[in-house]
Write a protein that holds these residues in place. Structure first.
Motif, PDB file in Angstrom:
ATOM      1  N   MET A 269      57.174  43.487  18.862  1.00 20.34           N
ATOM      2  CA  MET A 269      56.444  42.260  18.464  1.00 20.34           C
ATOM      3  C   MET A 269      54.963  42.581  18.378  1.00 20.34           C
ATOM      4  N   SER A 270      54.375  42.196  17.292  1.00 18.79           N
ATOM      5  CA  SER A 270      52.965  42.534  17.128  1.00 18.79           C
ATOM      6  C   SER A 270      52.098  41.675  18.028  1.00 18.79           C
ATOM      7  N   LYS A 271      50.904  42.164  18.287  1.00 24.24           N
ATOM      8  CA  LYS A 271      49.981  41.422  19.145  1.00 24.24           C
ATOM      9  C   LYS A 271      49.687  40.052  18.558  1.00 24.24           C
ATOM     10  N   GLN A 272      49.519  40.065  17.226  1.00 21.66           N
ATOM     11  CA  GLN A 272      49.192  38.804  16.559  1.00 21.66           C
ATOM     12  C   GLN A 272      50.290  37.764  16.798  1.00 21.66           C
ATOM     13  N   SER A 273      51.538  38.183  16.649  1.00 20.88           N
ATOM     14  CA  SER A 273      52.614  37.199  16.782  1.00 20.88           C
ATOM     15  C   SER A 273      52.784  36.764  18.235  1.00 20.88           C
ATOM     16  N   ILE A 274      52.434  37.638  19.193  1.00 26.18           N
ATOM     17  CA  ILE A 274      52.495  37.223  20.597  1.00 26.18           C
ATOM     18  C   ILE A 274      51.478  36.112  20.845  1.00 26.18           C
ATOM     19  N   ILE A 275      50.279  36.324  20.340  1.00 23.56           N
ATOM     20  CA  ILE A 275      49.231  35.319  20.552  1.00 23.56           C
ATOM     21  C   ILE A 275      49.600  34.021  19.847  1.00 23.56           C
ATOM     22  N   GLU A 276      50.165  34.148  18.656  1.00 20.51           N
ATOM     23  CA  GLU A 276      50.579  32.931  17.963  1.00 20.51           C
ATOM     24  C   GLU A 276      51.659  32.201  18.750  1.00 20.51           C
ATOM     25  N   GLY A 277      52.527  32.970  19.402  1.00 17.91           N
ATOM     26  CA  GLY A 277      53.563  32.349  20.218  1.00 17.91           C
ATOM     27  C   GLY A 277      52.986  31.604  21.407  1.00 17.91           C
ATOM     28  N   VAL A 278      51.915  32.166  21.992  1.00 17.78           N
ATOM     29  CA  VAL A 278      51.276  31.518  23.137  1.00 17.78           C
ATOM     30  C   VAL A 278      50.647  30.198  22.722  1.00 17.78           C
ATOM     31  N   THR A 279      50.037  30.200  21.528  1.00 15.44           N
ATOM     32  CA  THR A 279      49.284  29.020  21.132  1.00 15.44           C
ATOM     33  C   THR A 279      50.123  28.026  20.338  1.00 15.44           C
ATOM     34  N   ALA A 280      51.362  28.397  20.036  1.00 14.04           N
ATOM     35  CA  ALA A 280      52.159  27.558  19.133  1.00 14.04           C
ATOM     36  C   ALA A 280      52.297  26.126  19.641  1.00 14.04           C
ATOM     37  N   ASP A 281      52.557  25.994  20.954  1.00 14.09           N
ATOM     38  CA  ASP A 281      52.772  24.624  21.429  1.00 14.09           C
ATOM     39  C   ASP A 281      51.456  23.899  21.690  1.00 14.09           C
ATOM     40  N   GLN A 282      50.342  24.568  21.472  1.00 11.25           N
ATOM     41  CA  GLN A 282      49.043  23.901  21.595  1.00 11.25           C
ATOM     42  C   GLN A 282      48.644  23.242  20.274  1.00 11.25           C
ATOM     43  N   LEU A 283      49.228  23.718  19.202  1.00 13.93           N
ATOM     44  CA  LEU A 283      48.829  23.215  17.891  1.00 13.93           C
ATOM     45  C   LEU A 283      49.241  21.761  17.730  1.00 13.93           C
ATOM     46  N   ARG A 284      48.377  21.005  17.080  1.00 13.13           N
ATOM     47  CA  ARG A 284      48.717  19.611  16.880  1.00 13.13           C
ATOM     48  C   ARG A 284      49.501  19.464  15.584  1.00 13.13           C
ATOM     49  N   ASP A 285      50.288  18.427  15.599  1.00 18.44           N
ATOM     50  CA  ASP A 285      51.076  18.101  14.428  1.00 18.44           C
ATOM     51  C   ASP A 285      50.132  17.854  13.243  1.00 18.44           C
ATOM     52  N   PRO A 286      50.347  18.515  12.105  1.00 10.72           N
ATOM     53  CA  PRO A 286      49.463  18.291  10.960  1.00 10.72           C
ATOM     54  C   PRO A 286      49.418  16.828  10.543  1.00 10.72           C
ATOM     55  N   ALA A 287      50.480  16.089  10.891  1.00  8.78           N
ATOM     56  CA  ALA A 287      50.515  14.669  10.511  1.00  8.78           C
ATOM     57  C   ALA A 287      49.552  13.832  11.342  1.00  8.78           C
ATOM     58  N   ASP A 288      48.976  14.441  12.417  1.00  7.24           N
ATOM     59  CA  ASP A 288      48.005  13.707  13.223  1.00  7.24           C
ATOM     60  C   ASP A 288      46.744  13.368  12.436  1.00  7.24           C
ATOM     61  N   PHE A 289      46.462  14.197  11.457  1.00  2.83           N
ATOM     62  CA  PHE A 289      45.200  14.041  10.750  1.00  2.83           C
ATOM     63  C   PHE A 289      45.454  13.726   9.286  1.00  2.83           C
ATOM     64  N   PRO A 290      44.570  12.970   8.684  1.00  5.27           N
ATOM     65  CA  PRO A 290      44.699  12.749   7.245  1.00  5.27           C
ATOM     66  C   PRO A 290      44.227  13.984   6.486  1.00  5.27           C
ATOM     67  N   GLN A 291      44.497  14.017   5.229  1.00  5.86           N
ATOM     68  CA  GLN A 291      43.982  15.088   4.386  1.00  5.86           C
ATOM     69  C   GLN A 291      42.471  14.939   4.277  1.00  5.86           C
ATOM     70  N   PHE A 292      41.756  15.977   4.624  1.00  7.65           N
ATOM     71  CA  PHE A 292      40.313  15.930   4.384  1.00  7.65           C
ATOM     72  C   PHE A 292      39.852  17.298   3.934  1.00  7.65           C
ATOM     73  N   SER A 293      38.711  17.315   3.286  1.00  7.64           N
ATOM     74  CA  SER A 293      38.189  18.589   2.834  1.00  7.64           C
ATOM     75  C   SER A 293      36.680  18.580   2.977  1.00  7.64           C
ATOM     76  N   VAL A 294      36.098  19.743   2.827  1.00  8.01           N
ATOM     77  CA  VAL A 294      34.656  19.874   2.981  1.00  8.01           C
ATOM     78  C   VAL A 294      33.942  18.952   1.989  1.00  8.01           C
ATOM     79  N   GLY A 295      32.948  18.246   2.460  1.00 11.31           N
ATOM     80  CA  GLY A 295      32.219  17.304   1.621  1.00 11.31           C
ATOM     81  C   GLY A 295      32.541  15.860   1.954  1.00 11.31           C
ATOM     82  N   ASP A 296      33.682  15.651   2.610  1.00 13.56           N
ATOM     83  CA  ASP A 296      34.059  14.290   2.971  1.00 13.56           C
ATOM     84  C   ASP A 296      33.191  13.780   4.112  1.00 13.56           C
ATOM     85  N   THR A 297      33.002  12.474   4.101  1.00 13.97           N
ATOM     86  CA  THR A 297      32.396  11.844   5.268  1.00 13.97           C
ATOM     87  C   THR A 297      33.537  11.374   6.155  1.00 13.97           C
TER      88      THR A 297
END
Lengths: 224, 125
Positions: B1-29
């Motif tokens: 298992m690569s180092k990258q995928s180990i770290i991603e595994g550690v942080t996976a359950d920390q990530l928030r559901d993308p549905a928590d946030f609306p679509q926004f992009s740079v330039g938005d207020t």
């Protein structure tokens, strides 16, 4: 149980605690380790436990190591490290994994720092160097005077021993003490400690329960 | 298992559901609702400003929000996956042609405004 393991530094990331605090953590893949030798006062003059980590192919090992690890009922191991402990409470051939840190709040991590090559006095010993102007020429990063020719006994033909000068920096054994254990994952053999640990990613580190805590951390440990 | 995928595994359950946030992009207020913990009390503060930069990936993703407080520019960097962020709302969609809007820092007054993404509605403030 002995709370010490050998591991590999995986890298750093961030970790959010339940209260939302953002904690910088280092991920260490530690263990499983095999107790390859138990040293005692009677047989060796001091007491310590030797652990082995990471199996290697027999053809990549040597006969003495193969034999040594075979006594612990193990395939040849690539890394052996010794931990000085009294009352180790382990026996030859025991297998240790991350769960030994279950009740441990703080750990010490020992590693080999990144090599910096040959460095001058300013980077290596935090010397100030000379001035940028006021007539200083070509000596801006100079260490300054290194004193007269005097030995440790008095006058002599050489500079004092141990005089701090330019030289090889890094790639030495470094211990960082009292790192908080944020979480452990016995399934994946991972331990997360707060803050950085010495050495590059993929470097070998020794993790052990904190021998002596810093004052503030001792207070935290006592409180909760 | 690569180092990258180990770290991603550690942080996976920390990530928030993308549905928590609306679509926004740079330039938005945007309105960032920040949970503030004082002692054992918790309240939500709203920070409104222009999203001028996004950086990082995974759990390290952050957004930089710039606003003007008492005639002084203030930029706050929020880790997007922090549990301290209660909610994000898009107030206005701005039209940005680049990924980092650092040029807004040197702009003063009306020039600070970005064109609305709905073309034709120029410079709605």
């Amino acid at each position: 149980m002995l709370n010490a393991l050998i591991g590999r530094k995986i890298g750093m990331t961030r970790f959010f605690t339940e209260s939302g605090e953002n904690v910088p953590v280092t991920v260490i893949q530690a263990g499983p380790c095999v107790v390859t030798q138990v040293k005692t006062e009677d047989t060796d003059g001091y007491s310590a436990v030797q652990l082995g980590f990471e199996e290697v192919k027999a053809r990549r090992s040597t006969m003495p190591v193969i034999g040594h690890d075979h006594r612990a009922n193990s395939a040849p191991l690539g890394v052996h490290r010794e931990f000085r402990v009294d009352d180790a409470d382990v026996e030859l051939g025991d297998r240790l994994d991350v769960s030994v840190f279950e009740d441990t709040k703080f750990v010490d991590v020992v590693g080999t720092s990144k090599g910096k090559g040959f460095q001058g006095g300013m980077k290596r010993h935090n010397f100030r160097g000379l001035e940028a102007s006021h007539g200083v020429k070509r000596k801006h990063r100079h260490p300054g005077s290194i004193g007269g020719h005097s030995s440790n006994l008095g006058t002599g033909p050489k500079i004092k021993k141990g005089k701090r000068m330019a030289g090889h920096m890094g790639h030495e054994r470094v211990t960082v003490r009292s790192l908080e254990v944020i979480s452990i994952d016995p399934e994946k053999n991972l331990i997360l400690v707060k803050g950085p640990v010495p050495g590059p990613a993929d470097g070998i580190v020794m993790v052990r329960g904190a021998v002596r805590l810093y004052k503030t951390k001792a207070r935290i440990a006592k409180a909760g | 298992m690569s180092k990258q995928s180990i770290i991603e595994g550690v942080t996976a359950d920390q990530l928030r559901d993308p549905a928590d946030f609306p679509q926004f992009s740079v330039g938005d207020t945007i309105d960032v609702h920040v949970r503030i913990i004082e002692g054992d009390k918790e309240r939500v503060q709203v920070y409104q400003g222009v999203l001028i930069a996004e950086r990082g990936r995974g759990v390290n993703r952050t957004i930089t929000v710039r606003r003007i407080v008492a005639n002084e520019g203030v930029e706050r960097i929020f880790p997007l996956h922090s549990p301290r962020i209660a909610k994000i709302e898009v107030v206005r969609r701005g039209d940005a042609r680049r990924a980092k809007l650092y040029f807004l820092r040197s702009r003063v007054g009306k020039a600070r405004r970005l064109r609305d993404q709905r073309r034709g509605l120029k410079h709605t403030s």
